[in-house]
Design a protein around this motif. Structure first.
Motif, PDB file in Angstrom:
ATOM      1  N   UNK A   1     -11.451   5.165   1.902  1.00  0.00           N
ATOM      2  CA  UNK A   1     -11.655   6.379   2.255  1.00  0.00           C
ATOM      3  C   UNK A   1     -11.296   6.497   3.779  1.00  0.00           C
ATOM      4  N   UNK A   2     -10.830   7.853   4.326  1.00  0.00           N
ATOM      5  CA  UNK A   2     -10.438   8.075   5.624  1.00  0.00           C
ATOM      6  C   UNK A   2     -10.430   9.436   6.021  1.00  0.00           C
ATOM      7  N   UNK A   3     -10.553   9.960   7.258  1.00  0.00           N
ATOM      8  CA  UNK A   3     -10.467  11.162   7.662  1.00  0.00           C
ATOM      9  C   UNK A   3      -9.129  11.572   8.482  1.00  0.00           C
ATOM     10  N   UNK A   4      -8.848  12.827   8.412  1.00  0.00           N
ATOM     11  CA  UNK A   4      -7.678  13.229   9.096  1.00  0.00           C
ATOM     12  C   UNK A   4      -7.974  14.323  10.057  1.00  0.00           C
ATOM     13  N   UNK A   5      -7.695  14.208  11.413  1.00  0.00           N
ATOM     14  CA  UNK A   5      -7.976  15.113  12.324  1.00  0.00           C
ATOM     15  C   UNK A   5      -6.793  15.932  12.674  1.00  0.00           C
ATOM     16  N   UNK A   6      -6.787  17.403  12.638  1.00  0.00           N
ATOM     17  CA  UNK A   6      -5.872  18.122  13.171  1.00  0.00           C
ATOM     18  C   UNK A   6      -6.280  18.732  14.475  1.00  0.00           C
ATOM     19  N   UNK A   7      -5.411  18.608  15.524  1.00  0.00           N
ATOM     20  CA  UNK A   7      -5.901  19.128  16.869  1.00  0.00           C
ATOM     21  C   UNK A   7      -5.213  20.405  17.071  1.00  0.00           C
ATOM     22  N   UNK A   8      -5.772  21.173  17.538  1.00  0.00           N
ATOM     23  CA  UNK A   8      -5.180  22.617  17.570  1.00  0.00           C
ATOM     24  C   UNK A   8      -3.835  22.457  18.626  1.00  0.00           C
ATOM     25  N   UNK A   9      -3.064  23.578  18.189  1.00  0.00           N
ATOM     26  CA  UNK A   9      -1.536  23.351  18.999  1.00  0.00           C
ATOM     27  C   UNK A   9      -1.704  24.311  20.372  1.00  0.00           C
ATOM     28  N   UNK A  10      -2.677  25.616  19.868  1.00  0.00           N
ATOM     29  CA  UNK A  10      -2.721  26.760  20.780  1.00  0.00           C
ATOM     30  C   UNK A  10      -3.881  26.427  21.819  1.00  0.00           C
ATOM     31  N   UNK A  11      -4.678  25.485  21.818  1.00  0.00           N
ATOM     32  CA  UNK A  11      -5.817  25.371  22.733  1.00  0.00           C
ATOM     33  C   UNK A  11      -5.515  25.475  23.981  1.00  0.00           C
TER      34      UNK A  11
ATOM     35  N   UNK B   1       0.720  -1.246   0.034  1.00  0.00           N
ATOM     36  CA  UNK B   1       0.149  -0.090   0.089  1.00  0.00           C
ATOM     37  C   UNK B   1       0.778   1.272   0.073  1.00  0.00           C
ATOM     38  N   UNK B   2       0.188   2.482  -0.417  1.00  0.00           N
ATOM     39  CA  UNK B   2       0.924   3.647  -0.354  1.00  0.00           C
ATOM     40  C   UNK B   2       1.236   4.115   0.761  1.00  0.00           C
ATOM     41  N   UNK B   3       2.535   4.654   1.111  1.00  0.00           N
ATOM     42  CA  UNK B   3       2.817   5.384   2.453  1.00  0.00           C
ATOM     43  C   UNK B   3       2.128   6.334   2.473  1.00  0.00           C
ATOM     44  N   UNK B   4       1.237   6.723   3.500  1.00  0.00           N
ATOM     45  CA  UNK B   4       0.732   8.028   3.845  1.00  0.00           C
ATOM     46  C   UNK B   4       1.129   8.557   5.101  1.00  0.00           C
ATOM     47  N   UNK B   5       2.010   9.486   4.777  1.00  0.00           N
ATOM     48  CA  UNK B   5       2.510  10.260   6.286  1.00  0.00           C
ATOM     49  C   UNK B   5       1.317  11.218   6.778  1.00  0.00           C
ATOM     50  N   UNK B   6       1.305  11.362   8.325  1.00  0.00           N
ATOM     51  CA  UNK B   6       0.171  11.972   8.869  1.00  0.00           C
ATOM     52  C   UNK B   6       0.779  13.277   9.383  1.00  0.00           C
ATOM     53  N   UNK B   7       1.929  13.527   9.461  1.00  0.00           N
ATOM     54  CA  UNK B   7       2.554  14.665  10.164  1.00  0.00           C
ATOM     55  C   UNK B   7       2.096  14.426  11.687  1.00  0.00           C
ATOM     56  N   UNK B   8       1.413  15.545  11.960  1.00  0.00           N
ATOM     57  CA  UNK B   8       0.735  15.663  13.635  1.00  0.00           C
ATOM     58  C   UNK B   8      -0.495  15.338  13.395  1.00  0.00           C
ATOM     59  N   UNK B   9      -1.296  14.723  12.549  1.00  0.00           N
ATOM     60  CA  UNK B   9      -2.423  14.744  12.273  1.00  0.00           C
ATOM     61  C   UNK B   9      -2.979  13.018  12.701  1.00  0.00           C
ATOM     62  N   UNK B  10      -4.414  12.895  13.040  1.00  0.00           N
ATOM     63  CA  UNK B  10      -4.690  11.733  13.372  1.00  0.00           C
ATOM     64  C   UNK B  10      -5.554  11.197  12.327  1.00  0.00           C
ATOM     65  N   UNK B  11      -5.783   9.926  12.099  1.00  0.00           N
ATOM     66  CA  UNK B  11      -6.488   9.132  11.080  1.00  0.00           C
ATOM     67  C   UNK B  11      -7.554   8.474  11.885  1.00  0.00           C
ATOM     68  N   UNK B  12      -8.787   8.503  11.061  1.00  0.00           N
ATOM     69  CA  UNK B  12      -9.910   7.855  11.776  1.00  0.00           C
ATOM     70  C   UNK B  12     -10.922   7.440  10.531  1.00  0.00           C
ATOM     71  N   UNK B  13     -12.054   6.799  10.755  1.00  0.00           N
ATOM     72  CA  UNK B  13     -13.188   6.290   9.867  1.00  0.00           C
ATOM     73  C   UNK B  13     -12.433   5.830   8.693  1.00  0.00           C
ATOM     74  N   UNK B  14     -11.504   4.685   8.846  1.00  0.00           N
ATOM     75  CA  UNK B  14     -11.196   4.129   7.475  1.00  0.00           C
ATOM     76  C   UNK B  14     -12.121   2.926   7.174  1.00  0.00           C
ATOM     77  N   UNK B  15     -12.555   3.395   5.833  1.00  0.00           N
ATOM     78  CA  UNK B  15     -13.728   2.386   5.180  1.00  0.00           C
ATOM     79  C   UNK B  15     -13.015   2.027   3.809  1.00  0.00           C
ATOM     80  N   UNK B  16     -13.365   0.683   3.670  1.00  0.00           N
ATOM     81  CA  UNK B  16     -12.854  -0.009   2.174  1.00  0.00           C
ATOM     82  C   UNK B  16     -14.256  -0.170   1.518  1.00  0.00           C
ATOM     83  N   UNK B  17     -14.007   0.318   0.064  1.00  0.00           N
ATOM     84  CA  UNK B  17     -15.448   0.159  -0.455  1.00  0.00           C
ATOM     85  C   UNK B  17     -15.644  -1.207  -0.887  1.00  0.00           C
ATOM     86  N   UNK B  18     -16.952  -1.442  -1.433  1.00  0.00           N
ATOM     87  CA  UNK B  18     -17.259  -2.867  -1.735  1.00  0.00           C
ATOM     88  C   UNK B  18     -16.285  -3.478  -2.798  1.00  0.00           C
ATOM     89  N   UNK B  19     -15.917  -2.831  -3.888  1.00  0.00           N
ATOM     90  CA  UNK B  19     -14.974  -3.326  -4.810  1.00  0.00           C
ATOM     91  C   UNK B  19     -13.699  -3.458  -4.455  1.00  0.00           C
TER      92      UNK B  19
END
Length: 801
Positions: A246-256, A223-241
């Motif tokens: 599909x996936x989501x990347x979450x960026x947490x605020x640094x200054x919160x 599989x393709x190497x996908x680098x996240x930097x400081x993000x978090x991956x979630x909601x990974x879904x494989x299509x029927x074929x």
């Protein structure tokens, strides 16, 4: 002499009988100490009800013996023999959660961080993984030949036939390493010099290139190497074929900035800090949605840039512009913004035939919810339904995330909830034609929707008969007659058996706590009560069935309430109004309240001569969109005026002295109590504000920003809605109670209000603190102390001296 002895005997007998009656009456009397004990004195209702996969048994948590914790019990469909489940049997049970194949003959589930495959007919369980790492989110591939799951934020597939494991994604933490192509001129020159001068350098560089080429040739499916930097991956879904992931990347605020709550009573003897949350308006996480095309070995972002409404400026900001004397044509011209509104995409949700995918998107300001068809090959989105609210989107089946949504049996339409009519109802929309249809309608709400196994019917709960009753219904999948399957007034929490022949449900009424029942899945079937949980001590008291009434608010809206009245009411007697918490919650209903301690306290107050009113004020659940959003931009507005109108009702209709009305509540109820005492001091003589919000600018973002927007964009709404700004209005007697380790409404809230009251020179208030209590009290001693103080407050200020 005989007559004298007989007379003495009769007298003694009379004393014994009278003493027995007196003792029985005393035993039935309520006190704060009795009410606020460990709730086990009431009896423990069954909870967490679920069916065995073969539909032969019902499992539930229960505690009829009054042990320290509940245990798991099981009963057959005859409802007769209840048995406690042994620890060994409990550990061997499959999880009640998981995913099924299309025929529901197999189930895959996670248990204790590992994945298992269950053959439902034989009951055989196969362990798929056995690792120290946690595997989660199991499911079947479209062809049902593999099981997918998540491990260490990557998607894996396990082949059922041979146990072969394949890693489908390669998400990596951190930044992508440099690709070797040097850009710095000085370094480029040095590299070129080395290659020109030294043969060994040229050979080794050639060897590296050849090795990399061979590695790619040997492992072409890596599989393709996908680098996240400081993000978090979630909601990974494989299509029927199995082409798209599909996936989501979450960026947490640094200054919160995170609020710290100090914990003073600890085993270490040191004060320990608890990290809690940010405050409303602080920096929030952002979300991106991506498609990984495994055939092209590429990934791209899906954007909402072409979706209707994504650039809209909220109405409240346009109104602020107009109030700032900006010309109307200028304000209209600025109704669109240059950048897209921050938003989140949920899904995708694939049709059962694998041909269509839809996603749900929500604006971060929660004023829009979109249902969109997704083309994963291009990332194109086609709008199917837009739900917009100038206040905020919510309601049963809608909530704060994706909401409840699913595919209809035609594989071309999806069902979903919408408040388009003013009440949360079921709708269906066709993904090809865009045609939308309302499946239910009326002045009631629908929730907890599920499709039948044969996909011919919907099952759901609705409050169609009365806002304070929740019944279970069956309806044809394309709409039509709603067949009511439950009958007794109250509420039902129904679990449909896997074969759909039986209903197991928890049922309760206003003065009857939850019990477990069984019933055939058909109209008119006779229910069988399975559990009897109440103690003799609890049953000895004649608990009141409060009358559910309605009255007209000052703006003509119907407001519902629970009314408790003394049997022998005195002329111009005292009254107490209770304010439920959570804001969006319902308590003027006909089932056993989650505020059971308060319910018992109200019975106690009535025994002491008080009339009690418990109001479902504006903002409460169960009454549709207009009631839900009636507090937008002004908490302490209509929700408070509903209580003022309730006080007026008590005086005009229920013979209450207008100078003897108290008010109390916790959390949101505490907030309303403060607003009542500060802004309506001539209506309420005494109030008890428990764990109350005193300044909404210090509460959390998710709840508060929906109702008041943010302090920096809508400061007036916060000033209007926060009690700390009105503290100078206090006249009556005020009791404030708060837990010192409250991680929801922080203790800081009342500390700031305390300082404000001190500076204002107010002396008609007191503060009771509870050093070990969070937002929801747990210790009987704390409950008892708090409610003794509340009762004392009312006795001293609402009763004749």
């Amino acid at each position: 002499m005989f007559l004298k002895k007989k007379a003495i005997a009769i007298a003694v007998l009379s004393i014994v009988v009278a003493g027995g009656v007196q003792a029985q009456t005393k035993a039935n009397e309520l006190s704060v100490e009795k009410i606020m004990r460990d709730p086990k004195w009431i009896g423990t209702s069954p909870s967490n009800v679920f069916w065995s996969e073969d539909s032969r048994n019902i499992y539930f948590s229960w505690n009829p013996d009054g042990n320290r914790k509940d245990s798991l019990y099981v009963v057959g469909t005859d409802g007769k023999t209840i048995k406690k489940v042994t620890a060994a049997t409990r550990r061997s049970l499959p999880s009640q959660f998981g995913a099924y194949n299309k025929s529901k003959s197999r189930k895959v589930f996670e248990k204790n961080g590992d994945i298992y495959l269950l053959d439902i007919k034989s009951g055989k369980t196969t362990r798929v993984t056995n690792t120290v790492e946690r595997e989660s989110n199991p499911g079947f591939t479209f062809d049902e030949q593999e099981i997918t799951f998540i491990r260490d934020n990557n998607l894996y597939a396990w082949t059922i036939a041979n146990g072969q494991l394949a890693q489908l994604t390669d998400f990596r933490r951190g930044r992508k390493p440099a690709d070797g192509e040097e850009k710095d001129p000085q370094r480029v020159w040095l590299r070129k010099q080395q290659l020109e001068l030294l043969q060994i350098v040229r050979e080794r560089e050639a060897d590296k290139a050849a090795a990399k080429k061979q590695q790619l040739a040997d492992a072409p499916s890596r599989p393709l190497e996908i680098y996240l930097d400081e993000k978090q991956v979630s909601s990974i879904v494989l299509s029927p074929d199995e082409r798209f992931i599909t996936y989501s990347l979450i960026s947490r605020p640094r200054n919160a900035k995170i609020t710290i709550v100090p914990d003073f009573v600890t085993s270490s003897g040191y004060t320990e800090d608890i990290n809690t949350r940010t405050k409303v308006g602080d920096a929030q996480s952002t979300y991106e949605f991506f498609v990984y095309d495994t055939h092209k070995d590429t990934t791209f972002a899906v954007t909402l840039k072409d979706v209707e409404g994504i650039y809209d400026v909220p109405v409240y900001q346009l109104e602020q512009n107009k109030k700032a004397s900006i010309a109307k044509d200028v304000a209209d011209a600025k109704s669109k913004r240059a950048e897209m509104r921050a938003s989140t995409i949920y899904g995708p949700y694939w049709s059962e035939n694998g041909k269509h995918a839809i996603v749900v998107a929500r604006a971060a300001d929660n004023k829009d919810r979109w249902i969109l068809a997704l083309d994963p090959a291009t990332g194109a989105l086609d709008l199917l339904d837009r739900q917009h609210d100038d206040a905020w989107i919510n309601g049963p089946g809608i909530s704060y995330g994706a909401g409840d949504i699913g595919w209809m049996p035609d594989n071309e339409s999806v069902w979903f909830h919408s408040e388009e009519s003013g009440y949360s109802h079921l709708y269906a929309v066709n993904v090809r034609t865009g045609q939308k249809k309302a499946l239910t309608s009326g002045k009631f709400e629908v929730s907890d929707v599920q499709l039948s196994k044969d996909k011919k019917h919907f099952y759901f709960t609705a409050n169609k008969i009365h806002p304070g009753e929740r019944h279970f219904y069956k309806m044809p999948v394309n709409g039509g007659e709603m067949v009511q399957l439950t009958t007794q007034p109250g509420a039902y929490e129904v679990q449909l058996s896997p074969d759909e022949k039986m209903l197991a449900y928890r049922y309760s009424y206003s003065n009857k706590p939850w019990e477990l029942y069984l019933m055939e899945n058909k109209k008119g079937a006779k229910p069988r009560q399975v559990t009897s949980s109440l103690t003799d001590e609890f049953k000895a008291y004649n608990w009141r069935d409060p009358e559910v009434i309605s009255f007209k608010a000052e703006d003509g809206v119907d407001v519902y309430a629970r009314l408790y009245q003394p049997e022998n009411k005195k002329e111009k007697g005292p009254a107490v109004i209770f304010v439920h918490g959570a804001g969006y919650l319902q308590n003027a209903h006909k089932w056993w309240s989650s505020y059971f301690r308060e319910y018992m306290f109200h019975n106690f107050l009535v025994d002491q001569g008080y009339t009690v009113l418990d109001i479902d004020y504006r903002g409460s659940a169960g009454y549709g969109r207009d009631v839900r959003t009636g507090i937008y931009q002004f908490m302490g507005g209509k929700d408070l005026s509903d209580h003022v109108d309730g006080a007026k009702l008590l005086v005009e209709k229920y013979n209450v002295d207008p100078k003897k009305i108290g008010i109390y509540g916790g959390s949101y109820g505490g907030f309303i109590t403060l607003m009542a005492m500060f802004t309506e001091p001539d209506v309420f003589a005494a109030g008890a504000a428990l764990r109350s919000v005193t300044d909404w600018a210090h509460y959390n973002h998710g709840y508060t920003s929906n109702i008041l927007n943010t302090p920096q964009t809508d400061s007036l709404a916060y000033a209007k809605s926060s009690p700390i700004y009105y503290a100078e209005g206090l006249k009556g007697a005020l009791l404030i109670c708060h837990g010192m380790v409250d991680t929801n409404v922080h203790f800081q809230d009342v500390v700031r209000l305390t300082q404000r009251l001190i500076e204002l020179g107010k002396d008609n208030w007191e503060l009771a603190v509870y050093p070990i209590e969070d937002h929801g009290f747990t210790e009987p001693a704390s409950w008892t102390d708090e409610y003794k103080r509340i009762y004392k407050l009312f006795e001293e200020n609402l009763k004749d001296k």
